[in-house]
Scaffold this motif. Structure first.
Motif, PDB file in Angstrom:
ATOM      1  N   VAL A 127       8.377   1.946   3.869  1.00 34.86           N
ATOM      2  CA  VAL A 127       7.517   2.661   2.932  1.00 34.86           C
ATOM      3  C   VAL A 127       6.046   2.477   3.303  1.00 34.86           C
ATOM      4  CG1 VAL A 127       6.775   2.808   0.517  1.00 34.86           C
ATOM      5  CG2 VAL A 127       9.202   2.582   1.072  1.00 34.86           C
ATOM      6  N   TYR A 128       5.686   1.302   3.817  1.00 33.72           N
ATOM      7  CA  TYR A 128       4.326   1.090   4.330  1.00 33.72           C
ATOM      8  C   TYR A 128       4.000   2.139   5.393  1.00 33.72           C
ATOM      9  CZ  TYR A 128       1.067  -0.695   7.831  1.00 33.72           C
ATOM     10  OH  TYR A 128       0.068  -0.803   8.779  1.00 33.72           O
ATOM     11  N   GLY A 129       4.918   2.335   6.327  1.00 35.25           N
ATOM     12  CA  GLY A 129       4.704   3.329   7.378  1.00 35.25           C
ATOM     13  C   GLY A 129       4.592   4.730   6.821  1.00 35.25           C
ATOM     14  N   LEU A 130       5.366   5.015   5.774  1.00 39.89           N
ATOM     15  CA  LEU A 130       5.322   6.334   5.164  1.00 39.89           C
ATOM     16  C   LEU A 130       3.981   6.572   4.473  1.00 39.89           C
ATOM     17  CD1 LEU A 130       7.196   8.750   4.938  1.00 39.89           C
ATOM     18  CD2 LEU A 130       8.044   7.836   2.780  1.00 39.89           C
ATOM     19  N   PHE A 131       3.475   5.555   3.786  1.00 37.57           N
ATOM     20  CA  PHE A 131       2.145   5.668   3.173  1.00 37.57           C
ATOM     21  C   PHE A 131       1.071   5.844   4.248  1.00 37.57           C
ATOM     22  CE2 PHE A 131       3.562   3.630  -0.930  1.00 37.57           C
ATOM     23  CZ  PHE A 131       3.065   4.624  -1.760  1.00 37.57           C
ATOM     24  N   MET A 132       1.178   5.121   5.338  1.00 36.91           N
ATOM     25  CA  MET A 132       0.212   5.246   6.427  1.00 36.91           C
ATOM     26  C   MET A 132       0.204   6.669   6.969  1.00 36.91           C
ATOM     27  SD  MET A 132      -1.589   2.536   7.238  1.00 36.91           S
ATOM     28  CE  MET A 132      -1.989   2.849   8.951  1.00 36.91           C
ATOM     29  N   PHE A 133       1.385   7.239   7.130  1.00 34.64           N
ATOM     30  CA  PHE A 133       1.470   8.609   7.627  1.00 34.64           C
ATOM     31  C   PHE A 133       0.897   9.587   6.603  1.00 34.64           C
ATOM     32  CE2 PHE A 133       3.634  12.628   8.610  1.00 34.64           C
ATOM     33  CZ  PHE A 133       3.364  12.731   9.969  1.00 34.64           C
ATOM     34  N   ALA A 134       1.158   9.319   5.321  1.00 36.39           N
ATOM     35  CA  ALA A 134       0.650  10.196   4.261  1.00 36.39           C
ATOM     36  C   ALA A 134      -0.874  10.135   4.159  1.00 36.39           C
ATOM     37  CB  ALA A 134       1.278   9.810   2.921  1.00 36.39           C
ATOM     38  N   PHE A 135      -1.458   8.999   4.527  1.00 37.44           N
ATOM     39  CA  PHE A 135      -2.911   8.836   4.432  1.00 37.44           C
ATOM     40  C   PHE A 135      -3.647   9.275   5.699  1.00 37.44           C
ATOM     41  CE2 PHE A 135      -2.247   5.033   1.336  1.00 37.44           C
ATOM     42  CZ  PHE A 135      -2.009   5.912   0.305  1.00 37.44           C
TER      43      PHE A 135
END
Length: 382
Positions: free
Chosen positions: A187-195
């Protein structure tokens, strides 16, 4: 005041809008697997890393003479010697792949929405989105700034309405556990991609009316992106009986009001517009400078291939996102961070990151954080 420059609000909205794309739609499903404590941990880490990376990109851009596009910036601060031409070519290919992937994803997502909303042919839906999105090129960077301001404002209003409706008749629940550590990592990686908004930051640095407000604009854009993403995730978890991989589907079914489906479609459609514009203009800048042609011609040379790939190459959105996450990580770690260090190491300007700006330790920490983002994108969320 230059009418072609971006105001502070337009700059902030441009950064926010560039990040609000496929991430906002997939994050609710992911965080539903771990719980709020794990989500807040992943969010806090991703926000901190993204904020520093935003300022690094902004600092790199403002310390560059050839700051119109990423190729020019890296040509000035990184590529040199006998291998310069080869390195430039290799990076150009990587950048083209990343930008193409971004554009294809936005066309695919928007096309699916238009098929569902209007009941039209799948191929025509993609062509229709492309035509509508391309209108902005007539008005240039200022038109994109205004379009981003309107679109992000509309997205925020839709998210607020969906949140209120979800709270009126709660179908789901908020899980306050931490969850499995590997899933929190994913989920950290997903937030990073979203940001991620690397190209919009360069655009803001080059076109904002008051350069002194650049740092506030890019951090404000990141913060607005995070708020909208998290609020929508809460709405999706409360309003959905079952959180679907594309959250708007389960949310529309859970609320069960006919016009909510339209609201969800509007949310997705304008999220795709904002992201498509940012990547499209960045791609046009690269093409325009490489071939010395006008921005309008460069826009179509850059974006038409994305439309053709979306129509004729049968890959899923997930396939393209994984390609993009890997390419983005390579760009940030291998080229952007070293170029930034070379740029600020010899500058006399007051850096946005203060006394940490020239720290090799900061560069090392950021490199590790971005590499973790790349690794996390391949962890299944189950």
């Amino acid at each position: 005041m230059d009418s072609k420059k971006l105001t502070f609000t337009e700059s902030l909205m441009l950064v926010a809008g560039a990040g609000i794309g496929t991430g906002i739609l997939t994050i609710p499903y992911a965080i539903g697997k771990i719980g709020m404590l794990g989500t807040l941990t992943a969010l806090a880490l991703a926000y901190a890393v993204s904020a520093i990376m935003y300022l690094i990109i902004a600092e790199l851009t403002r310390n560059s003479k050839k700051s119109d596009d990423l190729i020019g910036i890296l040509d000035e601060h990184l590529f040199n010697g006998k291998a310069k031409k080869i390195l430039n070519t290799l990076f150009l290919v990587l950048l083209v792949l990343l930008l193409l992937e971004n554009l294809v994803v936005y066309i695919l997502c928007a096309g699916d929405v238009l098929v569902d909303l209007l009941g039209i042919d799948n191929i025509f839906s993609k062509i229709l989105f492309y035509i509508l999105a391309s209108v902005v090129i007539v008005f240039g960077i200022k038109g994109m700034g205004i379009g981003e301001k309107i679109s992000v404002g509309l997205i925020g209003c839709v998210v607020l309405i969906l949140t209120v409706l979800s709270c009126l008749e709660i179908k789901g629940e908020l899980n306050f556990s931490f969850g499995d550590a590997s899933t929190v990592f994913a989920v950290y990686g997903l937030f990073m991609f979203a940001f991620s908004a690397i190209f919009s930051i360069i655009q803001v640095c080059n076109h904002i009316e008051n350069p002194a407000l650049t740092g506030k604009a890019v951090i404000g854009g990141l913060t607005l992106n995070a708020i909208i993403t998290v609020v929508f995730a809460v709405a999706a978890m409360l309003g959905s009986e079952n959180i679907t991989e594309i959250a708007t589907i389960g949310l529309a079914d859970g609320i069960g009001i006919s016009f909510v489906k339209v609201l969800c479609s509007v949310l997705v459609l304008f999220a795709m517009f904002t992201s498509f514009w940012s990547s499209g203009f960045a791609f046009a800048d690269v093409v325009g400078h490489q071939f010395h042609i006008s921005q309008k011609k460069a826009w179509f040379i850059a974006t038409v291939p994305a439309l053709l790939i979306a129509v004729f190459l049968p890959l899923t959105v997930l396939d393209y996102v994984q390609i993009g996450a890997g390419a983005l990580s390579i760009i940030l770690v291998i080229v952007v961070l070293p170029a930034y260090y070379n740029a600020v190491h010899k500058t006399e300007k007051h850096p946005m990151l203060g006394r940490f700006a020239k720290s090799k330790g900061l560069i090392a920490v950021m490199a590790v954080a971005i590499c973790l983002m790349a690794i996390s994108s391949f962890i299944p969320i189950t």
